[in-house]
Enzyme design. Sequence first.
Site, PDB file in Angstrom:
ATOM      1  N   SER A 143     -36.791  24.345 -27.810  1.00 25.14           N
ATOM      2  CA  SER A 143     -38.236  24.464 -27.659  1.00 25.14           C
ATOM      3  C   SER A 143     -38.619  25.948 -27.668  1.00 25.14           C
ATOM      4  O   SER A 143     -38.383  26.628 -28.663  1.00 25.14           O
ATOM      5  CB  SER A 143     -38.700  23.737 -26.398  1.00 25.14           C
ATOM      6  OG  SER A 143     -40.085  23.555 -26.402  1.00 25.14           O
ATOM      7  N   ASP A 170     -41.163  14.156 -32.807  1.00 20.63           N
ATOM      8  CA  ASP A 170     -41.563  15.224 -31.892  1.00 20.63           C
ATOM      9  C   ASP A 170     -43.067  15.482 -32.008  1.00 20.63           C
ATOM     10  O   ASP A 170     -43.543  15.998 -33.021  1.00 20.63           O
ATOM     11  CB  ASP A 170     -40.772  16.496 -32.224  1.00 20.63           C
ATOM     12  CG  ASP A 170     -40.875  17.562 -31.149  1.00 20.63           C
ATOM     13  OD1 ASP A 170     -41.849  17.531 -30.371  1.00 20.63           O
ATOM     14  OD2 ASP A 170     -39.978  18.422 -31.093  1.00 20.63           O
ATOM     15  N   HIS A 207     -39.316  15.255 -28.482  1.00 21.60           N
ATOM     16  CA  HIS A 207     -39.027  16.508 -27.779  1.00 21.60           C
ATOM     17  C   HIS A 207     -38.292  16.157 -26.493  1.00 21.60           C
ATOM     18  O   HIS A 207     -38.870  16.122 -25.401  1.00 21.60           O
ATOM     19  CB  HIS A 207     -40.337  17.224 -27.495  1.00 21.60           C
ATOM     20  CG  HIS A 207     -40.233  18.707 -27.407  1.00 21.60           C
ATOM     21  ND1 HIS A 207     -40.108  19.511 -28.517  1.00 21.60           N
ATOM     22  CD2 HIS A 207     -40.233  19.542 -26.339  1.00 21.60           C
ATOM     23  CE1 HIS A 207     -40.058  20.777 -28.140  1.00 21.60           C
ATOM     24  NE2 HIS A 207     -40.109  20.820 -26.825  1.00 21.60           N
TER      25      HIS A 207
END
Length: 319
Positions: free
Chosen positions: A183, A273, A302
């Site tokens: 991330s 995601d 995610h």
Amino acid sequence: MPTIDMPLEQLKTYEGRNPRPADFDAYWDRALDELRAVDPQVELIPSSFQTPQADCFDLYFTGVRGARIHAKYVRPRNVEGRHPAVLQFHGYTGNAGDWNEKLAYASLGFSVLALDCRGQGGYSEDVGGVRGTTHNGHIIRGLNDHPDNLLFRHIFLDTAQLAQIALALPEVDPDRVYAMGGSQGGALTIACAALEPRVKKLAPVFPFLCDYKRVWEMDLDKDAYGELRTFFRHFDPLHEKEDEIFEKLGYIDLQYLAERIRGEVLMFVGLMDTICPPSTQFAAYNKMTAPKQYVIYPDFGHEHLPGCGDRTMQFFLEK
């Protein structure tokens, strides 16, 4: 194949939507000149956490604009000669994590350097006018100011400086310095290897901070990107300065720094995601000219990607 974005075949050729500032290269060359002028004043303080297999230190250094930056440094014991090092970068608002999380790499003879991002959940200093954490809002910090004052500019430079410190350690093999993170950590992995191209391998996982305009057009300027919507609502409610704002964000858009990477890339993407949409990640991946490969998780968003950590470790262990 499931998707919340473009089909995979289209992702493979997608080139991004966010505008690239005309002086982008000069901007980052100037930033690197500023970094080179900084005396890092590196300090290693033994941690209260120690193990029989590794020495653990709190590492401090001075970054651009005088901020004192913290990282955790784990150095393996009983390793002959120079050994590899891995740089670890954390997710948005997080921190360098627990010491025990670094020991798997240390057990394999790697030094580990894990950065605390300025003003987020760790001990690095944000010198933007207050002491202590600013936690988030970092994408838009400096957006009403000169582009040289964007906070993520400074954070990106911190990653390069950490790599330079690792490369200079007498116990570290400068030909085996690697970077990893997910991330925001994936974004900083890309930034690190772009601004310090001596990083030989990098493993970004669903990288953040790519192709801001695409995020906005997908109506995904929420969650981690929520501050984009907040900025418009407070400072440009009619979107009269929309083009100017997205162009300024282009200075800290990883898709354009990705062109500078020289190390080998292994990137992980979840096609479901909705935090960091796959197209934004591929905007960066498709601009990389170094050796590269991606790993697709069709049913994952995610979140934890099974096998990702194992594959990253094997990637770093390969000769």
